[in-house]
Scaffold this active site. Structure first.
Site, PDB file in Angstrom:
ATOM      1  CB  SER A  66      -0.940  -0.031   1.214  1.00  0.00           C
ATOM      2  OG  SER A  66      -1.854   1.042   1.158  1.00  0.00           O
ATOM      3  CG  HIS A  96      -4.173  -0.890  -0.794  1.00  0.00           C
ATOM      4  ND1 HIS A  96      -4.036  -0.916   0.575  1.00  0.00           N
ATOM      5  CD2 HIS A  96      -4.729  -2.083  -1.132  1.00  0.00           C
ATOM      6  CE1 HIS A  96      -4.484  -2.058   1.038  1.00  0.00           C
ATOM      7  NE2 HIS A  96      -4.909  -2.790   0.026  1.00  0.00           N
ATOM      8  CG  ASP A 112      -5.997  -5.310   2.443  1.00  0.00           C
ATOM      9  OD1 ASP A 112      -6.888  -6.134   2.710  1.00  0.00           O
ATOM     10  OD2 ASP A 112      -5.593  -5.089   1.277  1.00  0.00           O
TER      11      ASP A 112
END
Length: 309
Positions: A133, A160, A253
């Site tokens: 991310s 992400h 996540d």
């Protein structure tokens, strides 16, 4: 990025070498190639600028930019040398069923000099799944550069990223590394030596036949793509032959999917705190006791080579 006298790329390099500061690049989505050159120079994040400030969509974009800037202001960044860069196997019967259950580019040390943990895998590795991310693009570039061309396994990646910049990330990585890095496509059978990156706004999974599946199911904790369905579906199909890697990123996540991967006998690598831009996702995995090894970013690519050799 286009400024008089000193362009944005040089400004970022100088800022990061003299007084490291979290930098968020706000630019048009169609300028994604230059945007990732800015990330390589030291920027943390790329977000799209609003096309209009007098519309609900424009107001929403502005709010998102302000929230991103607020979050990034708390990130601790390190001094970077002002390098000059060019600008330029239990099958899964229903792969969607679990989606709703989760609502400085330095050269690696030669492998002969590495002192890395020696762990015997329970099965021959067949696939690598990576999640990242915040700070992910340069981290991915480093890992993929270190493993080099001709890596003997397929690699699936969830990063992400702001919608509209996914294809730019793929193009930038492919140009930077020069290997087979492509956008994941529905019903593709992953091939050795190829890296498949989740497209904008789609979860990346494996189906019962071991082929890539893209899902537009609801975002999971705000993320689409999310690392959880990637890790879980890879675990369901490949079992102990799966390797999961969690790189720098905010939040947690991937931890639920990694739990499934570990239960299936898979192997987990987490990035360490010292080399992470944001020690969130890898911390969640490590704190949950799921990481088999915790490594600095500069060692992950070399360790993957060691695992598959």
């Amino acid at each position: 990025l286009i400024m008089p006298k000193v362009d944005g790329f040089e400004a970022i390099r100088q800022i990061m070498s003299r007084k490291p500061t979290p930098i968020v690049v706000v630019t048009a989505a169609n300028d994604s190639q230059n945007s990732f050159d800015a990330v390589k120079a030291g920027a943390l994040e790329v977000v799209s600028k609003p096309t209009s400030v007098n519309t609900p969509e424009g107001a929403k974009t502005i709010t998102a930019i302000l929230e991103k800037a607020k979050i990034m202001s708390g990130v601790k960044v390190l001094t970077r040398k002002a390098h000059i860069f060019p600008t330029s196997s239990g099958p899964l019967a229903q792969p969607d069923k679990f989606l709703n259950s989760f609502n400085e580019f330095d050269t690696p040390m030669p492998r002969t000099q590495l002192r890395l943990p020696s762990i015997r895998l329970s099965s021959i590795p067949k696939i690598v799944a990576i999640a990242s991310s915040t700070g992910g693009p340069p981290a991915l570039s480093k890992v993929l550069t270190h493993i080099g061309k001709g890596f003997p396994l397929p690699i699936l990646i969830v990063q992400h990223i702001t919608p509209g910049f996914g294809q730019g990330l793929i193009s930038w990585l492919a140009q930077t590394i020069g290997s087979h890095i492509v956008e994941a496509k529905e019903d593709t059978l992953p091939m050795s030596g190829y890296t498949y990156i989740a497209p904008d706004n789609y979860h990346l999974l494996m189906d019962i036949k071991g082929r890539i599946k893209l899902s537009s199911a609801l975002p999971i904790k705000g993320h689409r793509p999310s690392a959880n369905p990637l890790f879980e579906s890879v675990a369901q199909y490949y079992g102990p032959s799966a390797i999961g890697v969690v790189l720098t990123g905010m939040g947690d996540d991937g931890v639920l999917g990694m739990k499934v991967l570990k239960q299936a006998g898979g192997f987990c690598i987490a990035q360490d705190e010292a080399s992470s831009v944001v020690y969130g996702m890898p911390k969640a995995v490590a704190d949950a006791g799921l990481a088999d090894v915790v490594l600095g970013l500069n060692s992950i690519g070399s360790y993957l080579l060691k695992l598959v050799s």
